[in-house]
Every structure is written in C-alpha cells, then in structure tokens.
Design an enzyme around this catalytic site. Sequence first.
Site, mmCIF file in Angstrom:
data_model
loop_
_atom_site.group_PDB
_atom_site.id
_atom_site.type_symbol
_atom_site.label_atom_id
_atom_site.label_comp_id
_atom_site.label_asym_id
_atom_site.label_seq_id
_atom_site.Cartn_x
_atom_site.Cartn_y
_atom_site.Cartn_z
ATOM 1 N NE ARG A 96 25.451 -16.020 8.891
ATOM 2 C CZ ARG A 96 26.102 -17.805 8.351
ATOM 3 N NH1 ARG A 96 26.901 -17.646 7.377
ATOM 4 N NH2 ARG A 96 26.905 -19.285 9.245
ATOM 5 N NE ARG A 114 22.666 -17.477 15.691
ATOM 6 C CZ ARG A 114 22.636 -18.640 15.093
ATOM 7 N NH1 ARG A 114 21.575 -18.814 16.009
ATOM 8 N NH2 ARG A 114 23.328 -18.811 14.370
ATOM 9 N NE ARG A 149 29.500 -22.701 8.697
ATOM 10 C CZ ARG A 149 29.460 -22.241 9.595
ATOM 11 N NH1 ARG A 149 29.216 -23.037 10.496
ATOM 12 N NH2 ARG A 149 27.783 -21.374 8.977
ATOM 13 N NE ARG A 175 24.927 -22.295 6.950
ATOM 14 C CZ ARG A 175 24.460 -22.241 8.372
ATOM 15 N NH1 ARG A 175 24.979 -23.477 9.454
ATOM 16 N NH2 ARG A 175 24.774 -21.274 8.663
ATOM 17 C CE LYS A 224 27.021 -21.190 17.091
ATOM 18 N NZ LYS A 224 27.159 -20.090 16.543
#
Length: 210
Positions: free
Chosen positions: A167, A88, A123, A156, A13
């Site tokens: 998540r 969300r 990531r 992160r 996204k």
Amino acid sequence: MNIIMLGAPGAGKGTQAAVLCEHFGIPTISTGNMIREALKNGTEMGLKAKSFMDEGKLVPDEVVIGIVKERLAEDDCKKGFILDGFPRTIPQAEALDAMGVEIQYVINIDVSDERIINRMSGRRVCENCGRPYHLVNLKPSKEGICDDCGGTLVQRKDDHPDTVLARLDVYHKETEPLADYYDKQGKLINVEGQDEVDTTTDLILKEIEA
Ligand code: ADP
Ligand code: ZN
C-alpha cells in the site's frame, strides 16, 4: 466547507477526518469505509473490490469515482464534506474537478514510511461502524470495544505487514503526486503528522482558521 484529506495509509487521515467532521458539523465521505460496507453487504461492487483491497492495490478509478459521485449528490453534502481516501490518483482528482465540485482545503498529513510501518501494527477498526483506533495512540475507553457503537475492534486484513508495504508503494506512485496537483491550485496545506491526535488537529485547525 469542502475538504480533502491526503496522506499515506495510516497517516491519520480517517482519525482527523472524524475530528473535523465533529468540529464543522459536516459529513465524512470515506471511500475505504464505503467499499468495506459494500463488501460486508455482499454487493457486486464490494465483491469486485475485494481482491484489489486485500492485496493492497487500488480499486479501479471508474468504480470509486462512481460511488463518490453518487454520495456527493446526497442532501447532507450540501453544507460541505470531508473526503477521506479520495482522490487517490490523478484521474480521480480530474474526475472530481470535472464534477464541478469546489474544494477549499487539501490537508496533506505527512508521516515517514518508517513511522507508518511502526504504527500500522497497532491500528484497529470498529467492525461495525468503521471508526479507527490505535492500541497506543488512540485507545477506546473500554479495551476492544468501540466508544461510539459498542462494536468489536478488529485488525483489518490489509493492515498486515506485507500488505502495508504494498500500500505504501502504491501511495508513493499513485497518490503522492496529488500534493503537487493541489499545490498548483493553491489549496494544499502540509501538516506534519504527530503521534498525539490532538496535536495534529491543532496544527490543522490553525491553518484552516488562519
Ligand atoms: P487507509 O486507511 O490505508 O487510507 P482506506 O480505508 O482509505 O485505507 O482504503 C483501503 C483500501 O480501499 C485501499 O487500499 C484501496 O484498495 C481501496 N480504496 C479506498 N479508497 C480508494 C480510492 N479512492 N481509489 C481506489 N481504491 C480505494
Ligand atoms: Zn463503532
């Protein structure tokens, strides 16, 4: 043009939002980045959000709705915007509708859980400006350094494997129903997320510009 980016954590996204933001010359509003920024600045909201975020849970609706409402009132949003990571939940989507904000496209980037889990380990994000990178799919020109601002690329805390599963769980329960919500409004565009960033962008632009 007002656009919403939808999809699981790690579906791409934020990356696609950055590309579309360049392409259309409209700002991206990333609630994740705004919350991380607040945290870095030690604001009360940031501190309140921290425990939710670190555990992979959603920050309470009223907190996020408040920051989005304030942000959308700023001048640069008048010619359009891309929402990345908001809404969300159904109550967040209803709150956005209640603000009288017209959305043209909701782009749902579809990536399987298995591929998400594989991707997340690679990531990285710029510590300074929040721009996303990937060790394999989206490398910076200089290893470990942000192309835009020279900031350091870091992993992160909530990208660690256990938190990613939490998540994903939250995503399926709370966020996935939004695809239906926007499909009923005739705004949903489904795009199969590709490993190549540019290929996904082409698919999105083909739908929008059709
Ligand atoms: P991702 O890259 O996984 O999509 P984000 O950077 O958008 O992640 O969000 C990271 C975290 O910030 C979320 O797990 C959540 O705790 C919080 N957050 C961001 N946007 C929202 C939102 N709209 N509602 C509630 N929590 C949010
Ligand atoms: Zn940067």
